[in-house]
Design a protein around this motif. Sequence first.
Motif, short mmCIF file in Angstrom:
data_model
loop_
_atom_site.label_atom_id
_atom_site.label_comp_id
_atom_site.label_asym_id
_atom_site.label_seq_id
_atom_site.Cartn_x
_atom_site.Cartn_y
_atom_site.Cartn_z
N GLY A 66 -3.29 -4.41 -10.91
CA GLY A 66 -2.08 -3.63 -10.65
C GLY A 66 -2.28 -2.69 -9.49
O GLY A 66 -3.29 -2.73 -8.78
N ARG A 67 -1.31 -1.83 -9.29
CA ARG A 67 -1.39 -0.88 -8.18
C ARG A 67 -2.33 0.27 -8.54
O ARG A 67 -2.15 0.94 -9.56
CB ARG A 67 0.01 -0.33 -7.86
N PHE A 84 1.69 2.94 -4.30
CA PHE A 84 0.58 3.18 -5.21
C PHE A 84 1.04 3.94 -6.45
O PHE A 84 2.08 4.60 -6.45
CB PHE A 84 -0.54 3.93 -4.48
N THR A 85 0.25 3.83 -7.52
CA THR A 85 0.61 4.45 -8.79
C THR A 85 0.74 5.96 -8.65
O THR A 85 1.65 6.58 -9.22
CB THR A 85 -0.44 4.10 -9.86
N SER A 133 -11.69 2.48 0.84
CA SER A 133 -10.86 1.63 1.69
C SER A 133 -11.32 1.75 3.14
O SER A 133 -11.47 2.86 3.66
CB SER A 133 -9.39 2.06 1.57
N PRO A 134 -11.58 0.62 3.82
CA PRO A 134 -12.02 0.70 5.22
C PRO A 134 -11.01 1.44 6.10
O PRO A 134 -9.81 1.46 5.80
CB PRO A 134 -12.12 -0.78 5.64
N LEU A 135 -11.50 2.03 7.16
CA LEU A 135 -10.61 2.69 8.10
C LEU A 135 -9.65 1.67 8.69
O LEU A 135 -9.99 0.50 8.86
CB LEU A 135 -11.43 3.34 9.23
N VAL A 159 -5.67 -4.98 1.25
CA VAL A 159 -6.78 -5.93 1.24
C VAL A 159 -7.88 -5.46 0.30
O VAL A 159 -8.48 -6.26 -0.43
CB VAL A 159 -7.32 -6.14 2.67
N SER A 160 -8.15 -4.16 0.30
CA SER A 160 -9.16 -3.62 -0.62
C SER A 160 -8.80 -3.92 -2.07
O SER A 160 -9.67 -4.26 -2.88
CB SER A 160 -9.30 -2.10 -0.43
N SER A 161 -7.52 -3.80 -2.39
CA SER A 161 -7.06 -4.09 -3.75
C SER A 161 -7.21 -5.58 -4.06
O SER A 161 -7.58 -5.96 -5.17
CB SER A 161 -5.60 -3.67 -3.91
N ARG A 162 -6.94 -6.42 -3.05
CA ARG A 162 -6.99 -7.87 -3.26
C ARG A 162 -8.43 -8.35 -3.45
O ARG A 162 -8.72 -9.10 -4.37
CB ARG A 162 -6.35 -8.59 -2.07
N VAL A 163 -9.33 -7.92 -2.57
CA VAL A 163 -10.69 -8.46 -2.62
C VAL A 163 -11.48 -7.91 -3.81
O VAL A 163 -12.47 -8.53 -4.23
CB VAL A 163 -11.47 -8.19 -1.31
#
Length: 407
Positions: free
Chosen positions: A128-129, A151-152, A172-174, A119-123
């Motif tokens: 990419g990764r 992940f990369t 990244s949130p817990l 989700v952190s990557s999306r928002v």
Amino acid sequence: MDPGKIVMSRGGEDLEKVMGRREEDELPKYETGAFQIEGGDGWERREDRRLVDQAFLDQYLKNGAARMHTMRSLVEPIRVVPTGKLQCDQVIDEPTLLVTRFEYANMFHTVTDWYSAYVSSRVTGLAGRPHLVFVDGHCKTQLEETWKSLFTSVRYAKEFAGTVCFRHAILSPLGYETAFFKGLNASFSCRGSAANMLRQKPDYRKTARLSEFGEMLLSSFDLLPIPKHEPHVLNILFVRREDYLAHPRHSGKVESRLSNELEVFDFVNAWAKMKNNIKCKLNVVNGLFAHMHMKEQLQAIRDASIVIGAHGAGLTHLVSAQTDTVVLEIDASVVIGANEAVLTHLASAKIGTNVLERIASKYGRPHFQLISMWKGLKYHAIILLGLYARPTEVTDELSKIVTSLGC
């Protein structure tokens, strides 16, 4: 990031080498300036160089019931420095997620961390990764391979020899802070749907987020596109629970959820063979996930028509199930949630199905019922007031499901 100002174990060791290590040694404690951020002009004249104040922390990073909120502990000592004052022994230009884990060996809790990172990557709109850095001192577990597939790159903060500067760092949130976990206690209704369906017909009461997440897991192991089910063949995946050595404080014994699991599995297997006919073939898959590579686990869940299992972390794989998969949970979680006096009273009473469901709603743990709802899966449960499941009750419920699927 200055790893020298983060007090914790190194992390990434083989489990056998750190047996007996305490949890508090693995969780990070931050000195002032462990993280710094470049603030531009004007900061050299300010006395208070904290990134955020107490009011911000209390509003957005509340301690709550947690004895240690590691994200709050990370953000609180961040200091802002003037332009050009960051000391960088190494620079990472690509986006990097900074992740702190708690229950890092348990599948359910690890999936909440994966989901949080996703989700952190999306928002943040990453194309990419990203890279990933564990800001904790946990040792390696059998789930390490999946982190590396998602992940990369994956590194531990203490692996860096000196200070490291990130062009784009994302906290990244817990896992405990995501909707995935908070939904266990919060009351919100949101049913799962396929992304293409929502694009055609938007509906704010539905979500494709969990389905997208499951597809990301499958994609990481080259398990997309999803093949069509073989006609007239139903794969019944029986997810098993096994003892495993999880972390340095662990005895290698998981908490039992079903005292006669092997008996139930054997009975289901025999029932399926007897049930096979010209119209349909029932194939029971022995889901001994602890002995399977992650790709094999995901493939088994992807190809399952029916998923059955006792309440346990292995059922978290439902996030990668197909939308027409049917779930049958043998749910003894009420035994864990209720106290002994309540269970003694219930055991001596004659209880109907409706009452059992109300009891489960009060004392049970609805993890997989909710995942099924957020995925849009059909969910069934056999609610137990003990740890023993009657095999005939299980196959009776399976018979109803199989019939509903046209067999």
